[in-house]
Motif scaffolding. Structure first.
Motif: not given
Length: 204
Positions: A146-151, A155-165, A188-196
């Motif tokens: 199980t991989y836990y990470g942040r992405q 972009r030009r006007t914003s910075i978004l952090m997402r949680e990835l599992v 392989w499959r993505t379990i969680l990919n949401k905005d933080l």
């Protein structure tokens, strides 16, 4: 009497020759076994050059380093797959590298994103994607992870952090230049990919 003495001498010679022959066989087998042991020991030792000085290091087996290699393999794949830049040649390069490390489940997810115009949107918005590994949980018995990470998506006007599992399993394959760990990610499959968190970039 002479004939009897002659027979005894012949028997003695035969015994001595037999013992000599057995001794030669024992010595030969012992030499072969010793030489083979020395060669096996030599194969387990590797010399690394530190400048001009050779340093002896011991080669470890894959079983001894499986945990480290498995986590490194998983992290390498996620780095290639989720590190993106607004450059079609770079995206193609990283995806090719990633596909060497995974089975058709990775290709299916790549094709799905491509059909949705995900990579074209990166080019159009000049977005830069970076991935940060928080931790990797690896089960040695079942070869699952199980991989836990942040992405980070800038972009030009914003910075978004997402949680990835993500989850998957590993399969042993021969080591190659493109797959140095000798492992392949499967199912392989993505379990969680949401905005933080999202914040607006300051414009000066």
């Amino acid at each position: 009497m002479v004939i009897k003495n002659l027979e005894n001498k012949i028997k003695l010679v035969l015994i001595i020759c037999s013992l000599f022959l057995v001794g030669c066989v024992v010595v030969s087998l012992g030499s072969i076994w010793t030489a083979r042991t020395m060669v096996d020991d030599a194969h387990k030792k590797i010399y690394v050059l530190d400048g001009t000085v050779p340093i002896l290091v011991n080669r470890s087996t894959m079983e001894e380093t499986l945990d480290v290699e498995a986590k490194s393999h998983v992290e390498m794949f996620h780095h290639y797959f989720f590190t993106l830049a607004p450059d079609d040649k770079y995206i193609k390069y990283t995806m090719e590298k990633a596909m060497y490390l995974i089975d058709e489940s990775g290709l299916a997810q790549y094709n799905a994103l491509k059909e949705k115009g995900f990579y074209g949107n990166i080019m159009g918005s000049s977005a830069v994607f970076s991935i940060f590994c928080d931790s990797i949980r690896f089960n040695r018995d079942s070869l699952t992870f199980t991989y836990y990470g942040r992405q980070r998506i800038e972009r030009r006007t914003s910075i978004l952090m997402r949680e990835l599992v993500t989850e998957g399993a590993l399969k042993r394959v021969p080591r190659t230049e493109n797959n140095p760990h000798g492992l392949l990610i499967v199912n392989w499959r993505t379990i969680l990919n949401k905005d933080l968190d999202q914040r607006t970039k300051s414009n000066y």
